[in-house]
Design an enzyme around this catalytic site. Structure first.
Site, short mmCIF file in Angstrom:
data_model
loop_
_atom_site.label_atom_id
_atom_site.label_comp_id
_atom_site.label_asym_id
_atom_site.label_seq_id
_atom_site.Cartn_x
_atom_site.Cartn_y
_atom_site.Cartn_z
N ARG A 118 0.99 -1.35 0.22
CA ARG A 118 -0.09 -0.07 -0.01
C ARG A 118 0.82 1.26 0.12
O ARG A 118 0.48 2.30 0.51
CB ARG A 118 -0.95 -0.04 1.19
N LYS A 140 2.76 11.80 -10.78
CA LYS A 140 2.20 10.79 -11.81
C LYS A 140 2.87 9.41 -12.05
O LYS A 140 3.91 9.61 -12.37
CB LYS A 140 1.54 11.41 -13.03
N GLU A 182 9.51 19.48 -24.91
CA GLU A 182 8.87 19.84 -23.78
C GLU A 182 9.65 20.94 -23.03
O GLU A 182 8.67 21.78 -22.31
CB GLU A 182 8.93 18.66 -22.53
N LYS A 223 7.24 23.22 -14.35
CA LYS A 223 6.21 22.18 -13.91
C LYS A 223 6.31 22.27 -12.34
O LYS A 223 4.98 21.98 -11.93
CB LYS A 223 7.19 20.78 -14.55
N GLU A 233 -4.37 18.19 -11.40
CA GLU A 233 -4.61 18.42 -12.90
C GLU A 233 -6.19 18.85 -12.97
O GLU A 233 -7.02 18.37 -13.78
CB GLU A 233 -4.33 17.46 -14.04
N ARG A 237 -2.51 22.81 -14.30
CA ARG A 237 -1.63 21.71 -14.66
C ARG A 237 -2.09 21.29 -16.19
O ARG A 237 -1.10 20.67 -16.89
CB ARG A 237 -1.55 20.44 -13.73
N ASN A 241 -0.39 20.44 -21.25
CA ASN A 241 -0.81 19.67 -22.33
C ASN A 241 -0.69 20.34 -23.74
O ASN A 241 -1.08 19.76 -24.76
CB ASN A 241 -2.17 19.01 -22.24
N HIS A 244 0.03 18.53 -27.02
CA HIS A 244 -0.29 17.26 -26.65
C HIS A 244 -1.61 16.62 -27.25
O HIS A 244 -1.67 15.44 -27.43
CB HIS A 244 -0.14 16.95 -25.16
N HIS A 248 -0.37 13.76 -29.35
CA HIS A 248 -0.77 12.29 -29.00
C HIS A 248 -1.43 11.79 -30.05
O HIS A 248 -1.07 10.47 -30.56
CB HIS A 248 -1.42 12.27 -27.64
N HIS A 261 8.25 10.56 -28.54
CA HIS A 261 7.08 11.41 -27.98
C HIS A 261 7.38 13.05 -28.37
O HIS A 261 6.37 13.87 -28.79
CB HIS A 261 6.79 11.46 -26.56
N1 LIG Z 1 4.72 10.83 -15.09
C1 LIG Z 1 4.40 11.91 -15.71
O1 LIG Z 1 3.89 12.92 -15.44
C2 LIG Z 1 4.79 11.73 -17.26
C3 LIG Z 1 5.17 12.95 -17.97
C4 LIG Z 1 5.47 12.88 -19.45
C5 LIG Z 1 5.65 11.72 -19.96
N2 LIG Z 1 5.89 10.43 -19.21
C6 LIG Z 1 6.17 9.18 -19.50
O2 LIG Z 1 7.71 9.17 -19.77
C7 LIG Z 1 7.82 8.09 -20.75
C8 LIG Z 1 8.96 8.71 -21.64
O3 LIG Z 1 9.97 9.20 -20.97
P1 LIG Z 1 11.49 9.05 -21.57
O4 LIG Z 1 11.47 10.04 -22.79
O5 LIG Z 1 12.48 9.63 -20.80
O6 LIG Z 1 11.45 7.52 -22.28
P2 LIG Z 1 12.50 6.40 -21.80
O7 LIG Z 1 12.36 6.36 -20.27
O8 LIG Z 1 11.91 5.43 -22.53
O9 LIG Z 1 13.98 6.85 -22.27
C9 LIG Z 1 14.19 6.95 -23.45
C10 LIG Z 1 15.35 6.14 -24.01
O10 LIG Z 1 16.76 6.55 -23.42
C11 LIG Z 1 17.44 5.50 -22.70
N3 LIG Z 1 18.00 6.45 -21.69
C12 LIG Z 1 17.51 6.63 -20.54
N4 LIG Z 1 18.51 7.61 -20.04
C13 LIG Z 1 19.49 7.25 -20.72
C14 LIG Z 1 20.93 7.83 -20.45
N5 LIG Z 1 21.26 8.79 -19.50
N6 LIG Z 1 22.05 7.57 -21.45
C15 LIG Z 1 21.56 6.67 -22.44
N7 LIG Z 1 20.29 5.97 -22.71
C16 LIG Z 1 19.38 6.56 -21.85
C17 LIG Z 1 16.17 4.58 -22.38
O11 LIG Z 1 16.90 3.36 -22.33
C18 LIG Z 1 15.29 4.60 -23.55
O12 LIG Z 1 15.90 3.66 -24.74
C19 LIG Z 1 6.48 7.63 -21.29
O13 LIG Z 1 6.28 6.37 -20.83
C20 LIG Z 1 5.65 8.72 -20.79
O14 LIG Z 1 4.46 8.28 -20.78
C21 LIG Z 1 5.27 10.70 -17.84
ZN LIG Z 2 4.76 15.32 -23.12
#
Ligand SMILES: NC(=O)c1ccc[n+]([C@@H]2O[C@H](COP(=O)([O-])OP(=O)(O)OC[C@H]3O[C@@H](n4cnc5c(N)ncnc54)[C@H](O)[C@@H]3O)[C@@H](O)[C@H]2O)c1
Ligand SMILES: [Zn+2]
Length: 357
Positions: A118, A140, A182, A223, A233, A237, A241, A244, A248, A261
């Protein structure tokens, strides 16, 4: 910087060499339980193992588990493997889950931290630009469902976000650029000074590699400030978007994995800026200025060839931001400000999607 919301207060640190501070910060937070370090496989040898050794040298008990790189790991089955690993290793309520990696690792490990026993303490150690300025901040967490992204999740605020900008050195250029989308978004919706700093970087050429930790910190602050006034949100917040709604849809229409993305968001911002122009909210010069900045960071502004406007429109209606059938558009009113609009006529959306500019 601090997040201060009804669910808790925590520090966001963005600086070079930040990783070396983790043992001391854990002590300051009085987190003395076992550390369950969940990392992306791409950062296991370079950052996770040295971090674990450093923590062990300070008498922390540490277990490391790498999940395969890629969005496919943001899945309930992978969460299940993490639960099994933790339960078999006798996790306790006082323990700490640490996520080391990009948004994938952060969302997945955060969801596991939110739900195991939990909820146990959680720390984000983002290693992508996107995660440093966006996904690690705000609480999130979640995984994907075969029928849609991020449909299963929970709000679970971390106890600390520790961004070491040195880790960006190994990030592939395309991933780095995706993160800049972003950052540009944050400049447009909230911080004209940040937008100008980004423009100044472009004067040096290869803008994406001339960043400083201070600039990333400034982008993260946008942020932080927004989450501080609207944790769940319900209002401000939503501005995050920007780009987006169409982004998206374009990401989905291209087939996940085709466009990153941030690339889809870059196109989305350009199109949504053109919608704002059509509505008389910004002038042509604003649209051109934003497009120049997006492109200077190596990001696209046009929809991939062959993508149908009708298909994109249909996909926008499936977006989470739709309420009672009305799309909540986030539209800019100038550099540094944006508003929510629910009254955008459908022909305007069709126009920007079907005319190339
Ligand atoms: N929680 C939230 O508020 C929120 C907001 C925006 C996006 N997201 C989520 O975040 C995700 C996307 O995040 P992302 O763009 O970081 O993608 P990711 O975590 O998949 O990383 C992108 C790539 O970079 C590689 N990588 C990571 N750090 C590295 C480093 N220092 N050196 C070499 N390679 C590295 C990873 O292996 C991957 O191939 C999605 O799932 C999205 O839904 C969440
Ligand atoms: Zn985004």
């Amino acid at each position: 910087m601090h997040i201060q919301t009804p669910s808790g207060r925590y520090q966001i640190i963005v600086e070079a060499h930040a990783l070396s501070r983790l043992p001391d910060l854990l002590t300051e937070l009085d987190l003395r339980g076992t550390i369950w370090l969940v990392c992306d496989s791409a950062v296991e040898t370079q950052y996770a193992n040295p971090l674990a050794e450093q923590l062990q040298a300070q008498q922390y008990r540490v277990h490391v588990h790498a999940v395969p790189a890629g969005e496919g790991s943001k899945d309930l089955n992978v969460a299940m493997q993490l639960y099994s690993w933790m339960i078999a290793g006798s996790i306790e309520r006082r323990d700490v889950v640490v996520a080391l990696g990009g948004g994938m690792a952060g969302d997945l490990a955060g969801f596991v931290a939110a739900t195991i026993l939990r909820g146990v303490a959680f720390i984000q150690v983002p290693t992508t630009l996107l995660a440093m300025v966006d996904s690690s901040i705000g609480g999130k967490t979640g995984v994907n469902h075969p029928l849609g992204k991020n449909l299963i999740g929970a709000f679970h605020q971390p106890r600390l976000v520790l961004s070491d900008t040195n880790t960006l050195a190994s990030l592939p250029t395309r991933e780095l650029r995706s993160g800049w989308a972003e950052v540009i978004k944050h400049g447009v919706i909230r911080d004209a000074g940040l937008f100008q700093q980004l423009e100044a970087l472009t004067q040096l050429g290869n803008a994406e590699i001339h960043y400083s930790a201070e600039l990333i910190q400034r982008a993260a602050r946008v942020k932080v400030d927004i989450v501080n006034v609207d944790e769940k949100e319900t209002g401000e917040r939503m501005l995050l978007n920007y780009g987006h709604t169409l982004g998206h849809a374009i990401e989905a229409a291209a087939g996940y994995g085709m466009l990153l993305h941030g690339e889809a968001i870059a196109i989305g911002m350009h199109l949504e800026a053109r919608m704002a122009e059509q509505l008389g909210m910004v002038d042509t010069a604003f649209v051109a200025r934003q497009a120049t900045l997006i492109q200077a960071f190596g990001l696209p502004i046009t929809i991939p060839a062959g993508m149908q406007a009708e298909h994109i429109v249909a996909l926008t209606l499936r977006d989470k931001k739709v309420s009672a059938g009305r799309i909540r558009w986030i539209l800019p009113t100038g550099v540094g400000s944006a508003v929510v609009r629910t009254d955008v006529p459908a022909p305007i959306v069709h126009f920007v999607l079907s005319s190339d500019a």
